[in-house]
Design a protein around this motif. Structure first.
Motif, PDB file in Angstrom:
ATOM      1  N   MET A 230      13.694 -13.304 -20.432  1.00  0.00           N
ATOM      2  CA  MET A 230      13.937 -14.028 -19.182  1.00  0.00           C
ATOM      3  C   MET A 230      12.668 -14.137 -18.350  1.00  0.00           C
ATOM      4  O   MET A 230      12.390 -15.182 -17.740  1.00  0.00           O
ATOM      5  CB  MET A 230      15.047 -13.336 -18.396  1.00  0.00           C
ATOM      6  CG  MET A 230      16.422 -13.477 -19.019  1.00  0.00           C
ATOM      7  SD  MET A 230      17.774 -12.807 -18.016  1.00  0.00           S
ATOM      8  CE  MET A 230      17.492 -11.051 -18.240  1.00  0.00           C
ATOM      9  N   LEU A 231      11.865 -13.072 -18.328  1.00  0.00           N
ATOM     10  CA  LEU A 231      10.599 -13.126 -17.592  1.00  0.00           C
ATOM     11  C   LEU A 231       9.634 -14.119 -18.226  1.00  0.00           C
ATOM     12  O   LEU A 231       8.923 -14.845 -17.517  1.00  0.00           O
ATOM     13  CB  LEU A 231       9.971 -11.733 -17.546  1.00  0.00           C
ATOM     14  CG  LEU A 231      10.602 -10.753 -16.566  1.00  0.00           C
ATOM     15  CD1 LEU A 231      10.185  -9.332 -16.885  1.00  0.00           C
ATOM     16  CD2 LEU A 231      10.198 -11.104 -15.131  1.00  0.00           C
ATOM     17  N   ALA A 232       9.594 -14.161 -19.552  1.00  0.00           N
ATOM     18  CA  ALA A 232       8.714 -15.113 -20.233  1.00  0.00           C
ATOM     19  C   ALA A 232       9.138 -16.548 -19.941  1.00  0.00           C
ATOM     20  O   ALA A 232       8.292 -17.427 -19.701  1.00  0.00           O
ATOM     21  CB  ALA A 232       8.725 -14.840 -21.737  1.00  0.00           C
ATOM     22  N   ALA A 233      10.453 -16.801 -19.935  1.00  0.00           N
ATOM     23  CA  ALA A 233      10.942 -18.147 -19.621  1.00  0.00           C
ATOM     24  C   ALA A 233      10.569 -18.541 -18.201  1.00  0.00           C
ATOM     25  O   ALA A 233      10.186 -19.690 -17.923  1.00  0.00           O
ATOM     26  CB  ALA A 233      12.452 -18.199 -19.818  1.00  0.00           C
ATOM     27  N   TRP A 234      10.657 -17.590 -17.274  1.00  0.00           N
ATOM     28  CA  TRP A 234      10.277 -17.867 -15.875  1.00  0.00           C
ATOM     29  C   TRP A 234       8.777 -18.099 -15.755  1.00  0.00           C
ATOM     30  O   TRP A 234       8.341 -19.027 -15.050  1.00  0.00           O
ATOM     31  CB  TRP A 234      10.696 -16.694 -15.011  1.00  0.00           C
ATOM     32  CG  TRP A 234      10.239 -16.784 -13.587  1.00  0.00           C
ATOM     33  CD1 TRP A 234      10.615 -17.719 -12.666  1.00  0.00           C
ATOM     34  CD2 TRP A 234       9.325 -15.915 -12.923  1.00  0.00           C
ATOM     35  NE1 TRP A 234       9.987 -17.478 -11.455  1.00  0.00           N
ATOM     36  CE2 TRP A 234       9.192 -16.365 -11.592  1.00  0.00           C
ATOM     37  CE3 TRP A 234       8.618 -14.777 -13.320  1.00  0.00           C
ATOM     38  CZ2 TRP A 234       8.369 -15.735 -10.665  1.00  0.00           C
ATOM     39  CZ3 TRP A 234       7.810 -14.142 -12.400  1.00  0.00           C
ATOM     40  CH2 TRP A 234       7.686 -14.624 -11.090  1.00  0.00           C
ATOM     41  N   ALA A 235       7.976 -17.308 -16.456  1.00  0.00           N
ATOM     42  CA  ALA A 235       6.518 -17.452 -16.372  1.00  0.00           C
ATOM     43  C   ALA A 235       6.058 -18.785 -16.947  1.00  0.00           C
ATOM     44  O   ALA A 235       5.117 -19.399 -16.433  1.00  0.00           O
ATOM     45  CB  ALA A 235       5.833 -16.293 -17.101  1.00  0.00           C
ATOM     46  N   LEU A 236       6.708 -19.237 -18.008  1.00  0.00           N
ATOM     47  CA  LEU A 236       6.326 -20.499 -18.651  1.00  0.00           C
ATOM     48  C   LEU A 236       6.976 -21.701 -17.985  1.00  0.00           C
ATOM     49  O   LEU A 236       6.802 -22.837 -18.464  1.00  0.00           O
ATOM     50  CB  LEU A 236       6.714 -20.458 -20.131  1.00  0.00           C
ATOM     51  CG  LEU A 236       6.003 -19.386 -20.973  1.00  0.00           C
ATOM     52  CD1 LEU A 236       6.560 -19.341 -22.387  1.00  0.00           C
ATOM     53  CD2 LEU A 236       4.490 -19.635 -21.000  1.00  0.00           C
ATOM     54  N   ASP A 237       7.722 -21.463 -16.895  1.00  0.00           N
ATOM     55  CA  ASP A 237       8.398 -22.530 -16.156  1.00  0.00           C
ATOM     56  C   ASP A 237       9.320 -23.342 -17.065  1.00  0.00           C
ATOM     57  O   ASP A 237       9.384 -24.575 -16.980  1.00  0.00           O
ATOM     58  CB  ASP A 237       7.373 -23.461 -15.493  1.00  0.00           C
ATOM     59  CG  ASP A 237       7.974 -24.221 -14.322  1.00  0.00           C
ATOM     60  OD1 ASP A 237       9.064 -23.835 -13.877  1.00  0.00           O
ATOM     61  OD2 ASP A 237       7.358 -25.214 -13.880  1.00  0.00           O
ATOM     62  N   ALA A 238      10.025 -22.627 -17.941  1.00  0.00           N
ATOM     63  CA  ALA A 238      10.968 -23.281 -18.851  1.00  0.00           C
ATOM     64  C   ALA A 238      12.177 -23.775 -18.072  1.00  0.00           C
ATOM     65  O   ALA A 238      12.478 -23.273 -16.990  1.00  0.00           O
ATOM     66  CB  ALA A 238      11.400 -22.301 -19.945  1.00  0.00           C
ATOM     67  N   PRO A 239      12.880 -24.786 -18.594  1.00  0.00           N
ATOM     68  CA  PRO A 239      14.092 -25.262 -17.909  1.00  0.00           C
ATOM     69  C   PRO A 239      15.108 -24.123 -17.742  1.00  0.00           C
ATOM     70  O   PRO A 239      15.473 -23.452 -18.699  1.00  0.00           O
ATOM     71  CB  PRO A 239      14.629 -26.350 -18.848  1.00  0.00           C
ATOM     72  CG  PRO A 239      13.433 -26.805 -19.618  1.00  0.00           C
ATOM     73  CD  PRO A 239      12.556 -25.598 -19.773  1.00  0.00           C
ATOM     74  N   GLN A 242      14.010 -20.105 -13.746  1.00  0.00           N
ATOM     75  CA  GLN A 242      14.234 -19.475 -12.448  1.00  0.00           C
ATOM     76  C   GLN A 242      15.653 -18.913 -12.356  1.00  0.00           C
ATOM     77  O   GLN A 242      15.872 -17.805 -11.848  1.00  0.00           O
ATOM     78  CB  GLN A 242      14.003 -20.494 -11.331  1.00  0.00           C
ATOM     79  CG  GLN A 242      14.155 -19.953  -9.931  1.00  0.00           C
ATOM     80  CD  GLN A 242      13.067 -18.962  -9.557  1.00  0.00           C
ATOM     81  OE1 GLN A 242      11.949 -19.032 -10.066  1.00  0.00           O
ATOM     82  NE2 GLN A 242      13.380 -18.034  -8.660  1.00  0.00           N
ATOM     83  N   LEU A 243      16.624 -19.670 -12.870  1.00  0.00           N
ATOM     84  CA  LEU A 243      18.010 -19.202 -12.856  1.00  0.00           C
ATOM     85  C   LEU A 243      18.176 -17.962 -13.735  1.00  0.00           C
ATOM     86  O   LEU A 243      18.884 -17.011 -13.370  1.00  0.00           O
ATOM     87  CB  LEU A 243      18.937 -20.314 -13.326  1.00  0.00           C
ATOM     88  CG  LEU A 243      20.429 -19.963 -13.393  1.00  0.00           C
ATOM     89  CD1 LEU A 243      20.956 -19.570 -12.017  1.00  0.00           C
ATOM     90  CD2 LEU A 243      21.230 -21.144 -13.960  1.00  0.00           C
ATOM     91  N   LEU A 244      17.523 -17.955 -14.902  1.00  0.00           N
ATOM     92  CA  LEU A 244      17.582 -16.787 -15.777  1.00  0.00           C
ATOM     93  C   LEU A 244      17.000 -15.557 -15.090  1.00  0.00           C
ATOM     94  O   LEU A 244      17.562 -14.458 -15.179  1.00  0.00           O
ATOM     95  CB  LEU A 244      16.822 -17.064 -17.077  1.00  0.00           C
ATOM     96  CG  LEU A 244      17.516 -17.948 -18.113  1.00  0.00           C
ATOM     97  CD1 LEU A 244      16.564 -18.239 -19.267  1.00  0.00           C
ATOM     98  CD2 LEU A 244      18.778 -17.277 -18.637  1.00  0.00           C
ATOM     99  N   LEU A 245      15.871 -15.756 -14.402  1.00  0.00           N
ATOM    100  CA  LEU A 245      15.251 -14.630 -13.703  1.00  0.00           C
ATOM    101  C   LEU A 245      16.165 -14.092 -12.613  1.00  0.00           C
ATOM    102  O   LEU A 245      16.358 -12.871 -12.499  1.00  0.00           O
ATOM    103  CB  LEU A 245      13.918 -15.062 -13.096  1.00  0.00           C
ATOM    104  CG  LEU A 245      13.195 -13.980 -12.292  1.00  0.00           C
ATOM    105  CD1 LEU A 245      12.655 -12.908 -13.224  1.00  0.00           C
ATOM    106  CD2 LEU A 245      12.068 -14.576 -11.457  1.00  0.00           C
ATOM    107  N   GLN A 246      16.737 -14.975 -11.816  1.00  0.00           N
ATOM    108  CA  GLN A 246      17.629 -14.546 -10.740  1.00  0.00           C
ATOM    109  C   GLN A 246      18.856 -13.830 -11.298  1.00  0.00           C
ATOM    110  O   GLN A 246      19.316 -12.819 -10.743  1.00  0.00           O
ATOM    111  CB  GLN A 246      18.057 -15.765  -9.912  1.00  0.00           C
ATOM    112  CG  GLN A 246      16.918 -16.485  -9.205  1.00  0.00           C
ATOM    113  CD  GLN A 246      16.303 -15.644  -8.107  1.00  0.00           C
ATOM    114  OE1 GLN A 246      16.987 -14.920  -7.404  1.00  0.00           O
ATOM    115  NE2 GLN A 246      14.990 -15.737  -7.956  1.00  0.00           N
ATOM    116  N   THR A 247      19.374 -14.341 -12.411  1.00  0.00           N
ATOM    117  CA  THR A 247      20.540 -13.705 -13.029  1.00  0.00           C
ATOM    118  C   THR A 247      20.199 -12.311 -13.546  1.00  0.00           C
ATOM    119  O   THR A 247      20.945 -11.344 -13.317  1.00  0.00           O
ATOM    120  CB  THR A 247      21.066 -14.570 -14.184  1.00  0.00           C
ATOM    121  OG1 THR A 247      21.389 -15.879 -13.697  1.00  0.00           O
ATOM    122  CG2 THR A 247      22.298 -13.952 -14.810  1.00  0.00           C
ATOM    123  N   GLY A 248      19.054 -12.195 -14.239  1.00  0.00           N
ATOM    124  CA  GLY A 248      18.649 -10.893 -14.765  1.00  0.00           C
ATOM    125  C   GLY A 248      18.381  -9.878 -13.670  1.00  0.00           C
ATOM    126  O   GLY A 248      18.808  -8.712 -13.769  1.00  0.00           O
TER     127      GLY A 248
END
Length: 288
Positions: A230-239, A242-248
């Motif tokens: 989830m952090l990697a997806a947020w860092a890479l600005d993946a679609p 941000q929602l994944l980061l907030q959820t985690g």
């Protein structure tokens, strides 16, 4: 002419050999110690990425948003990796040989990765996110509270003997990750501050937490790997990153709040059961 007593010489030589053999044994690193040192390295590198990628760009006015996001994610991933090392060094130490330095190395490494690194993360958040000097000073106080909570918890862990399978107080890796999750949620300043202090209190509390063994260790490792994703997806600005980061982060905070509630409810139920049994025994003793 020097006269040497053969008995004295014979008794002296083996003592020297024994000293030379004993000294390396007390300072020889085991496999578990190597994992513990990996924990310390991850904690230091988390501080490094927080400084070079978040704090310095903010102070110099060169922050474009992307670098700070990448560096913050990398710092948290390193703290997660430190918790993996901390999980496995205990497992390896129980299976294989543990050196005499193992416990001391573990405490020192935990202090770096789960005391200094999250406290420094809080200080940086106070300087970057808060708008006033007063808020920055208060965030420093919160960071000091987190650091002292970890120091006190580690010291108590070394001195207090508890029954097997439990920790007293929130474990420092779990506490550090909960503190970081609270910061990443980007809540208003006051709720964030109160939540951080609440986690620090849980680390020095007497609330009992289960040790990560067996299925619980597997579940914890799976959660850490998922958090890294989830952090990697947020860092890479993946679609949806941000929602994944907030959820985690929200799940981490909820877990940090729910475990003490369950532990307290279990202790209350145990107390009630014991009291009920004692009353039943006293009534049975009064019967003719």
């Amino acid at each position: 002419m020097t006269v040497v007593d053969p008995e004295t010489q014979a008794g002296w030589a083996p003592e020297t050999d024994e000293d030379e053999d004993d000294m390396p044994l007390s300072t020889r690193l085991s496999i578990a110690d190597t994992l513990t040192l990996g924990n310390a390295i991850c904690g230091f590198m988390a501080v490094y990425f927080t400084t070079t990628g978040v704090l310095i760009p903010h102070l110099t006015g060169t922050d474009d948003g992307g670098m700070a996001r990448h560096s913050a994610a990398m710092a948290v991933i390193l703290m997660l990796l430190a918790s993996v090392f901390d999980l496995f060094d205990g497992l390896v130490a129980r299976k294989l040989r543990a050196s005499a330095m193992g416990a001391e190395l573990d405490n020192l490494s935990d202090l770096i990765s789960f005391g200094l690194a999250p406290a420094y993360f809080v200080v940086t958040w106070g300087m970057v996110a808060s708008g006033t000097d007063a808020n920055q000073r208060v965030s420093v106080v919160a960071a000091v509270v987190v650091l002292l909570a970890v120091v006190l918890r580690l010291a108590r862990f070394s001195c207090v003997t508890l029954r097997d399978g439990i920790f007293q107080g929130m474990p420092s890796p779990f506490g550090a990750l909960t503190v970081v999750a609270i910061v990443l949620l980007e809540l208003p300043f006051l709720p964030t501050l109160l939540a951080i202090i609440g986690v620090a209190w849980l680390m020095v509390s007497r609330v009992e937490y289960p040790k990560p063994r067996g299925r619980l260790a597997v579940a914890m490792l799976s959660w850490i790997v998922l958090s890294m994703g989830m952090l990697a997806a947020w860092a890479l600005d993946a679609p949806g990153g941000q929602l994944l980061l907030q959820t985690g982060c929200s799940l981490q905070v909820v877990l940090g709040a729910m475990i003490p509630l369950f532990a307290t409810a279990r202790r209350v139920n145990t107390f009630r059961d014991n009291r009920r049994e004692s009353r039943a025994e006293s009534r049975a003793a009064q019967l003719p």
